[in-house]
Motif scaffolding. Structure first.
Motif, PDB file in Angstrom:
ATOM      1  N   GLY A  83      14.084  71.700  74.961  1.00  8.94           N
ATOM      2  CA  GLY A  83      13.339  70.554  75.162  1.00  8.94           C
ATOM      3  C   GLY A  83      13.276  69.524  73.944  1.00  8.94           C
ATOM      4  N   ASN A  84      12.967  68.303  73.946  1.00  6.82           N
ATOM      5  CA  ASN A  84      12.891  67.453  72.617  1.00  6.82           C
ATOM      6  C   ASN A  84      12.281  67.960  71.535  1.00  6.82           C
ATOM      7  N   HIS A  85      11.090  68.635  71.734  1.00  4.04           N
ATOM      8  CA  HIS A  85      10.395  69.257  70.527  1.00  4.04           C
ATOM      9  C   HIS A  85      10.837  70.285  70.085  1.00  4.04           C
ATOM     10  N   ASP A  86      11.892  70.892  70.485  1.00  2.00           N
ATOM     11  CA  ASP A  86      12.599  72.227  70.256  1.00  2.00           C
ATOM     12  C   ASP A  86      13.624  71.967  69.164  1.00  2.00           C
ATOM     13  N   VAL A  87      13.836  70.876  68.941  1.00  2.00           N
ATOM     14  CA  VAL A  87      14.954  70.395  68.003  1.00  2.00           C
ATOM     15  C   VAL A  87      14.662  69.729  66.960  1.00  2.00           C
ATOM     16  N   ASP A  88      15.462  69.600  65.820  1.00  3.56           N
ATOM     17  CA  ASP A  88      15.266  69.084  64.472  1.00  3.56           C
ATOM     18  C   ASP A  88      15.679  67.569  64.764  1.00  3.56           C
ATOM     19  N   LYS A  89      15.578  66.817  63.558  1.00  2.00           N
ATOM     20  CA  LYS A  89      15.992  65.497  63.429  1.00  2.00           C
ATOM     21  C   LYS A  89      17.166  65.262  63.816  1.00  2.00           C
ATOM     22  N   LYS A  90      18.261  66.210  63.620  1.00  2.72           N
ATOM     23  CA  LYS A  90      19.506  65.786  63.932  1.00  2.72           C
ATOM     24  C   LYS A  90      19.973  66.285  65.271  1.00  2.72           C
ATOM     25  N   GLY A  91      19.007  66.874  66.292  1.00  2.00           N
ATOM     26  CA  GLY A  91      19.229  67.240  67.515  1.00  2.00           C
ATOM     27  C   GLY A  91      19.392  68.779  67.406  1.00  2.00           C
ATOM     28  N   ASN A  92      19.584  69.378  66.552  1.00  2.00           N
ATOM     29  CA  ASN A  92      19.919  71.029  66.536  1.00  2.00           C
ATOM     30  C   ASN A  92      18.658  71.532  66.811  1.00  2.00           C
ATOM     31  N   LEU A  93      19.072  72.908  67.903  1.00  2.00           N
ATOM     32  CA  LEU A  93      18.001  73.757  67.715  1.00  2.00           C
ATOM     33  C   LEU A  93      17.141  74.209  66.546  1.00  2.00           C
ATOM     34  N   HIS A  94      15.700  74.193  66.541  1.00  2.00           N
ATOM     35  CA  HIS A  94      14.956  74.372  65.252  1.00  2.00           C
ATOM     36  C   HIS A  94      15.414  75.804  64.792  1.00  2.00           C
ATOM     37  N   PRO A  95      15.679  76.117  63.634  1.00  4.32           N
ATOM     38  CA  PRO A  95      15.906  77.457  63.037  1.00  4.32           C
ATOM     39  C   PRO A  95      14.860  78.403  63.544  1.00  4.32           C
ATOM     40  N   ALA A  96      13.524  77.844  63.443  1.00  4.32           N
ATOM     41  CA  ALA A  96      12.458  78.887  63.847  1.00  4.32           C
ATOM     42  C   ALA A  96      12.643  79.374  65.328  1.00  4.32           C
ATOM     43  N   LEU A  97      12.996  78.804  66.149  1.00  6.10           N
ATOM     44  CA  LEU A  97      13.194  79.028  67.542  1.00  6.10           C
ATOM     45  C   LEU A  97      14.665  79.581  67.616  1.00  6.10           C
ATOM     46  N   ALA A  98      15.610  79.110  66.944  1.00  7.17           N
ATOM     47  CA  ALA A  98      17.157  80.037  67.058  1.00  7.17           C
ATOM     48  C   ALA A  98      16.987  81.191  66.542  1.00  7.17           C
ATOM     49  N   THR A  99      15.918  81.765  65.855  1.00  9.29           N
ATOM     50  CA  THR A  99      15.816  83.378  65.390  1.00  9.29           C
ATOM     51  C   THR A  99      15.009  84.113  66.498  1.00  9.29           C
ATOM     52  N   LEU A 100      14.247  83.482  67.422  1.00  8.54           N
ATOM     53  CA  LEU A 100      13.594  84.380  68.433  1.00  8.54           C
ATOM     54  C   LEU A 100      14.326  85.171  69.326  1.00  8.54           C
ATOM     55  N   GLY A 101      13.818  86.256  69.737  1.00 10.63           N
ATOM     56  CA  GLY A 101      14.370  87.123  70.664  1.00 10.63           C
ATOM     57  C   GLY A 101      14.786  86.964  72.141  1.00 10.63           C
ATOM     58  N   TRP A 102      15.372  85.425  72.244  1.00  5.47           N
ATOM     59  CA  TRP A 102      15.534  85.003  73.696  1.00  5.47           C
ATOM     60  C   TRP A 102      16.660  85.855  74.152  1.00  5.47           C
ATOM     61  N   ALA A 103      16.603  85.996  75.657  1.00  3.03           N
ATOM     62  CA  ALA A 103      17.524  86.884  76.268  1.00  3.03           C
ATOM     63  C   ALA A 103      18.971  86.408  76.171  1.00  3.03           C
TER      64      ALA A 103
END
Length: 183
Positions: A83-103
């Motif tokens: 979603g729009n709040h899951d990304v940084d100012k450059k549109g990349n997935l925020h690092p804090a979310l990227a490191t979570l244990g998503w399936a």
């Protein structure tokens, strides 16, 4: 054991300003976040699948330990549609979310089968979507109840009255839809 699929969007964990911008019935963001966790875990088992359709967390992205702690408390195998709040100012997935244990790696959209139908999921509402002309259902978030569904599409955000901060199943979310025969 039978694995169930659930859908939800726009939890906005840690987004304190959201409480001022939208009518969410909580005195603090901590109360909000604890309510989301309790509702989630009241229906989801560890073996179940949960598709989160974006805006998982907001201000918590500045506090990665809190993001991890809340994520770890949520049951199920979790998939994130960005979603729009899951990304940084450059549109990349925020690092804090990227490191979570998503399936699997978070993506802009996902498709699955549920209730004998194709389900297309994205954070944003679409007027048409893959297989929409063949009875596919579209779940989206982002609009916080301000954008009515179109055809076989609907908002699955936590602030929808029938979602009420709780992940919901396909049958719960489509109960008021007229699903055509000939899936």
């Amino acid at each position: 054991m039978f694995v169930r699929k659930f859908y939800i969007s726009d939890t906005h964990l840690g987004h304190a300003r959201l409480l001022d911008m939208q009518p969410r019935p909580f005195n603090s963001i901590e109360e909000h976040d604890e309510h989301v966790v309790a509702c989630w875990n009241s229906v989801v088992r560890n073996e179940d699948i949960v598709y989160h359709l974006g805006d998982f967390a907001f201000a918590l992205l500045r506090n990665e330990d809190r993001v991890r702690e809340l994520f770890g408390r949520l049951r199920g195998r979790k998939y994130l549609i960005i979603g729009n709040h899951d990304v940084d100012k450059k549109g990349n997935l925020h690092p804090a979310l990227a490191t979570l244990g998503w399936a699997e790696r978070p993506s802009q959209a996902l498709r699955t089968k549920d209730g004998g139908r194709d389900v297309y999921m994205s954070h944003y509402a679409a007027r048409v979507w893959p297989s929409s002309h063949h009875g596919a259902v579209h779940f989206y978030g982002h609009s916080h109840g301000r954008l009515p569904g179109h055809g076989l599409s609907r908002d699955v955000g936590v602030d929808m009255p029938d979602v009420d901060f709780t992940p919901r199943t396909f049958s719960e979310l489509t109960a008021n839809m007229e699903l055509p025969d000939g899936r």
